[in-house]
Design an enzyme around this catalytic site. Sequence first.
Site, PDB file in Angstrom:
ATOM      1  N   ASP A   9       0.886  -1.284   0.100  1.00 19.17           N
ATOM      2  CA  ASP A   9       0.044  -0.013  -0.121  1.00 19.17           C
ATOM      3  C   ASP A   9       0.793   1.216  -0.032  1.00 19.17           C
ATOM      4  O   ASP A   9       0.713   2.170   0.926  1.00 19.17           O
ATOM      5  CB  ASP A   9      -1.022   0.023   1.278  1.00 19.17           C
ATOM      6  CG  ASP A   9      -1.977  -1.115   1.159  1.00 19.17           C
ATOM      7  OD1 ASP A   9      -3.064  -0.861   0.623  1.00 19.17           O
ATOM      8  OD2 ASP A   9      -1.768  -2.199   1.568  1.00 19.17           O
ATOM      9  N   HIS A  11       0.896   3.529  -2.632  1.00 20.34           N
ATOM     10  CA  HIS A  11       0.189   4.659  -3.119  1.00 20.34           C
ATOM     11  C   HIS A  11       0.921   5.779  -3.721  1.00 20.34           C
ATOM     12  O   HIS A  11       0.688   7.054  -3.415  1.00 20.34           O
ATOM     13  CB  HIS A  11      -0.783   5.243  -1.934  1.00 20.34           C
ATOM     14  CG  HIS A  11      -1.961   4.105  -1.736  1.00 20.34           C
ATOM     15  ND1 HIS A  11      -3.157   4.209  -2.220  1.00 20.34           N
ATOM     16  CD2 HIS A  11      -2.011   3.230  -0.503  1.00 20.34           C
ATOM     17  CE1 HIS A  11      -3.695   3.219  -1.769  1.00 20.34           C
ATOM     18  NE2 HIS A  11      -3.272   2.562  -0.667  1.00 20.34           N
ATOM     19  N   ASP A  85      -6.819  -2.909  -5.336  1.00 18.09           N
ATOM     20  CA  ASP A  85      -7.911  -2.226  -5.953  1.00 18.09           C
ATOM     21  C   ASP A  85      -7.592  -0.735  -6.461  1.00 18.09           C
ATOM     22  O   ASP A  85      -8.211  -0.456  -7.445  1.00 18.09           O
ATOM     23  CB  ASP A  85      -9.056  -2.173  -4.729  1.00 18.09           C
ATOM     24  CG  ASP A  85      -8.655  -1.355  -3.506  1.00 18.09           C
ATOM     25  OD1 ASP A  85      -7.596  -1.481  -3.100  1.00 18.09           O
ATOM     26  OD2 ASP A  85      -9.417  -0.587  -2.922  1.00 18.09           O
ATOM     27  N   HIS A  86      -6.766   0.146  -5.785  1.00 16.49           N
ATOM     28  CA  HIS A  86      -6.503   1.237  -6.502  1.00 16.49           C
ATOM     29  C   HIS A  86      -5.668   1.135  -7.861  1.00 16.49           C
ATOM     30  O   HIS A  86      -5.794   1.894  -8.640  1.00 16.49           O
ATOM     31  CB  HIS A  86      -5.515   1.962  -5.242  1.00 16.49           C
ATOM     32  CG  HIS A  86      -6.400   2.618  -4.449  1.00 16.49           C
ATOM     33  ND1 HIS A  86      -6.552   3.981  -4.198  1.00 16.49           N
ATOM     34  CD2 HIS A  86      -6.894   2.330  -3.146  1.00 16.49           C
ATOM     35  CE1 HIS A  86      -7.211   4.365  -3.422  1.00 16.49           C
ATOM     36  NE2 HIS A  86      -7.417   3.198  -2.784  1.00 16.49           N
ATOM     37  N   HIS A 156      -4.732  -8.966  -1.503  1.00 16.90           N
ATOM     38  CA  HIS A 156      -5.115  -7.616  -1.353  1.00 16.90           C
ATOM     39  C   HIS A 156      -6.298  -7.703  -1.349  1.00 16.90           C
ATOM     40  O   HIS A 156      -7.318  -7.211  -2.132  1.00 16.90           O
ATOM     41  CB  HIS A 156      -4.561  -6.813  -2.580  1.00 16.90           C
ATOM     42  CG  HIS A 156      -4.655  -5.296  -2.150  1.00 16.90           C
ATOM     43  ND1 HIS A 156      -3.705  -4.434  -1.565  1.00 16.90           N
ATOM     44  CD2 HIS A 156      -5.840  -4.438  -2.423  1.00 16.90           C
ATOM     45  CE1 HIS A 156      -4.039  -3.246  -1.593  1.00 16.90           C
ATOM     46  NE2 HIS A 156      -5.223  -3.238  -1.897  1.00 16.90           N
ATOM     47  N   HIS A 187      -4.035  -4.202   1.504  1.00 17.09           N
ATOM     48  CA  HIS A 187      -5.227  -3.397   1.417  1.00 17.09           C
ATOM     49  C   HIS A 187      -5.719  -2.726   2.868  1.00 17.09           C
ATOM     50  O   HIS A 187      -6.187  -1.603   2.973  1.00 17.09           O
ATOM     51  CB  HIS A 187      -6.544  -4.243   1.134  1.00 17.09           C
ATOM     52  CG  HIS A 187      -7.925  -3.964   1.123  1.00 17.09           C
ATOM     53  ND1 HIS A 187      -7.953  -2.646   0.110  1.00 17.09           N
ATOM     54  CD2 HIS A 187      -8.924  -4.100   1.489  1.00 17.09           C
ATOM     55  CE1 HIS A 187      -9.095  -2.259   0.300  1.00 17.09           C
ATOM     56  NE2 HIS A 187      -9.823  -3.124   1.195  1.00 17.09           N
ATOM     57  N   HIS A 189      -4.635  -0.954   6.100  1.00 18.63           N
ATOM     58  CA  HIS A 189      -3.408   0.085   6.165  1.00 18.63           C
ATOM     59  C   HIS A 189      -2.658   0.083   7.525  1.00 18.63           C
ATOM     60  O   HIS A 189      -1.809   0.569   7.847  1.00 18.63           O
ATOM     61  CB  HIS A 189      -3.726   1.430   5.920  1.00 18.63           C
ATOM     62  CG  HIS A 189      -4.039   1.878   4.460  1.00 18.63           C
ATOM     63  ND1 HIS A 189      -4.008   3.192   3.882  1.00 18.63           N
ATOM     64  CD2 HIS A 189      -4.073   0.901   3.443  1.00 18.63           C
ATOM     65  CE1 HIS A 189      -4.009   3.193   2.762  1.00 18.63           C
ATOM     66  NE2 HIS A 189      -4.303   1.758   2.187  1.00 18.63           N
TER      67      HIS A 189
END
Length: 381
Positions: A9, A11, A85-86, A156, A187, A189
């Site tokens: 994660d 990001h 998913d992102h 995830h 997924h 955090h």
Amino acid sequence: MVQILHISDTHLGKRQYSLVEREKDIYDIFSQLVDIAIKEHVDVIIHSGDLFDVSSPTTNALVMAIKILKRLKDVNIPFLSIPGDHDTPKRKGYLIPHNILSELDLIKILNYEKPYIIKGIEVYGIPHIPTVSKSILVSALSALRPKSSRSILLLHQGVKQILPYDGSWQMELGSLPKGFGYYALGHIHTRWRLTQDDGSVIAIAGSPDIMREEEIEGYEKFGKGAYLIDFSKDLPILSTINITVRPQKVVTINTKNIKKDILTIRDDLIEHNKSENNKPILHIIVEGERMRKDLLYKELLPLNDVALYYRIYKDETTQTVDNLSYTLPRDKGLDKIIIEYLTKYEKFSEDEANLILQMIKNVESDEIVNEILKKLTGVNL
């Protein structure tokens, strides 16, 4: 000795609160994790999804990912990942951004049909599967049969035991296939880990930075960073790797003592900033009696030079109203009704009320709205 760094994660490209500084923070954290991998001479990095913040990352995010991942390639450390998913496009036919990095031979995209083998350890991965496709996830999980406990599964997904809210989970811990030595989850955090009766480990690496205010409590308890896995034997041994992130704090002010509360917060931040390079982000809870927003933000101005950013996280103020009733007059237009209400009951001046009316009329224009807010609050937005 077999060493593996488990991260998740990251990001990349996320610009929290539209702050350029926060986007840079995210890249810096990812770079720090790579530094740790190189320093520890790990054999591989595994990433449990949401490498990027969106499925169509900016050029900046892609360039930074390429630059940082090239450092791993230069020292022959493989980077294994699954899309979260992102990372996953919502429309069919669109590729995940990982494909670009894979074409450059910077990462390996895992799947559950054929494992990646690193020093005798099987590594499988299942890409994020949405809630509406739970049956596909169950089928994929039930089909997995590792040869031994010297094996890893990357997922995830939302897990019911940790995210017990309707629509937020796609699987339960009991759905995990037996036989793996390490289950690398993403997924979620906040860090979490569980050693099962057979010695296998279920671990959530968590995000390496504070992506949302609800992660602050978890960060204060468990830190942020990665897991370093020693898989030299049949079962993994974990070490926690912590890294320093920009602090984020939840603070409370009361409108009855607003000047005193803000000065106390300011003094604390001045002291903090003497030893830290990163100014914090503040999430403010406002208590007490209701206060006009423009006056509230004027009172908050002393925080401008000691915090990178602050926001009203929760407004828990109350309004004391004695026998307030307002009947809409039939002989006035809507503009006059709004002006009358704002001046009579909200105690705005007529000039301020007119500015608010103009803001309502131009709500779709960010430029006009921001200009009016500057006039009302005296704060540059």
